[in-house]
Design an enzyme around this catalytic site. Sequence first.
Site, PDB file in Angstrom:
ATOM      1  N   SER A 288       0.832  -1.206   0.000  1.00 51.61           N
ATOM      2  CA  SER A 288       0.000   0.000   0.000  1.00 51.61           C
ATOM      3  C   SER A 288       0.868   1.258   0.000  1.00 51.61           C
ATOM      4  CB  SER A 288      -0.899   0.029   1.237  1.00 51.61           C
ATOM      5  OG  SER A 288      -1.708  -1.116   1.307  1.00 51.61           O
TER       6      SER A 288
HETATM    7  N1  SAH Z   1      -0.685  -4.821   4.062  1.00 49.49           N
HETATM    8  C1  SAH Z   1       0.004  -5.174   2.847  1.00 49.49           C
HETATM    9  C2  SAH Z   1      -0.840  -4.844   1.622  1.00 49.49           C
HETATM   10  C3  SAH Z   1      -0.789  -5.937   0.634  1.00 49.49           C
HETATM   11  S1  SAH Z   1      -2.033  -5.875  -0.618  1.00 49.49           S
HETATM   12  C4  SAH Z   1       1.357  -4.470   2.769  1.00 49.49           C
HETATM   13  O1  SAH Z   1       1.636  -3.596   3.609  1.00 49.49           O
HETATM   14  O2  SAH Z   1       2.173  -4.818   1.908  1.00 49.49           O
HETATM   15  C5  SAH Z   1      -3.344  -6.803   0.102  1.00 49.49           C
HETATM   16  C6  SAH Z   1      -3.051  -8.227   0.462  1.00 49.49           C
HETATM   17  O3  SAH Z   1      -4.284  -8.845   0.853  1.00 49.49           O
HETATM   18  C7  SAH Z   1      -2.497  -9.091  -0.671  1.00 49.49           C
HETATM   19  O4  SAH Z   1      -1.260  -9.624  -0.278  1.00 49.49           O
HETATM   20  C8  SAH Z   1      -3.550 -10.168  -0.864  1.00 49.49           C
HETATM   21  O5  SAH Z   1      -3.012 -11.438  -1.203  1.00 49.49           O
HETATM   22  C9  SAH Z   1      -4.225 -10.210   0.500  1.00 49.49           C
HETATM   23  N2  SAH Z   1      -5.570 -10.765   0.511  1.00 49.49           N
HETATM   24  C10 SAH Z   1      -6.557 -10.634  -0.418  1.00 49.49           C
HETATM   25  N3  SAH Z   1      -7.675 -11.307  -0.020  1.00 49.49           N
HETATM   26  C11 SAH Z   1      -7.375 -11.879   1.189  1.00 49.49           C
HETATM   27  C12 SAH Z   1      -8.101 -12.703   2.095  1.00 49.49           C
HETATM   28  N4  SAH Z   1      -9.370 -13.093   1.853  1.00 49.49           N
HETATM   29  N5  SAH Z   1      -7.482 -13.120   3.221  1.00 49.49           N
HETATM   30  C13 SAH Z   1      -6.202 -12.746   3.504  1.00 49.49           C
HETATM   31  N6  SAH Z   1      -5.457 -11.963   2.673  1.00 49.49           N
HETATM   32  C14 SAH Z   1      -6.037 -11.543   1.529  1.00 49.49           C
END
Ligand code: SAH
Length: 216
Positions: A64
Amino acid sequence: MLDDYRHKGQRRRMLMELKEVGIQDDAVLAAMDNVPRHFFLSSAFEQFAYQNKAFQIGSGQTISKPHTVARQTELLQLESGAKVLEIGTGSGYQCAVLCAMGYKVYSIERQRLLYDKAGPLLKKMGFKPDLFYGDGYKGKSVFAPFDGIIVTCGAPEIPEALLMQLALGGRLIIPVGEGDKQRMFSYTREGEKEFSRQEHGEFAFVPMLASRAQDK
Ligand code: SAH
């Protein structure tokens, strides 16, 4: 893992920019000063790590933007020592910022490769979150209730399980909406089945996905 004067200088500039766009919580700014964001990016993006941009982190996912991380963390409004669940560990950056806030952090990721990568990196940096591989829609009932739950992917709807795992007075911070843009909401648990809701503007997230069919 090197964090030299150039990275520190770039990080200070990032913090000034965050203040300019309205991030006011000093604890959040201090936590972000304590987490080198470039550790979470591949070396190709390292020089851009302190720009207010999202970057690819593999498995079709993104880290993000710093502003989004700052805003979601600020919206939790919790004291050090609070119990926080994150949905979407991804690179581990937001998770590290939550740890740096002094929270007891639990985080769930549904992409195996990202889950496998985040744990060792966070450990090396001295953070000790509890990480889980699985579906964040279900939350983590065995560790509930949580003072805060932060969803870092765009949810098509509010997962009921997450609301029910909030402590009384606890807050769910969640971007809602399908497509490229989501609206950020905070839900505060006011009673067994009473929640108040506030809206906090538009953000962009990768989608929250229920099934693990796309795991590679
Ligand atoms: N907080 C992260 C943001 C990553 S983007 C950072 O700081 O890098 C969002 C993430 O949510 C992705 O890695 C994706 O695989 C995950 N995601 C999507 N749906 C999900 C679910 N149902 N349960 C757990 N993770 C999920």
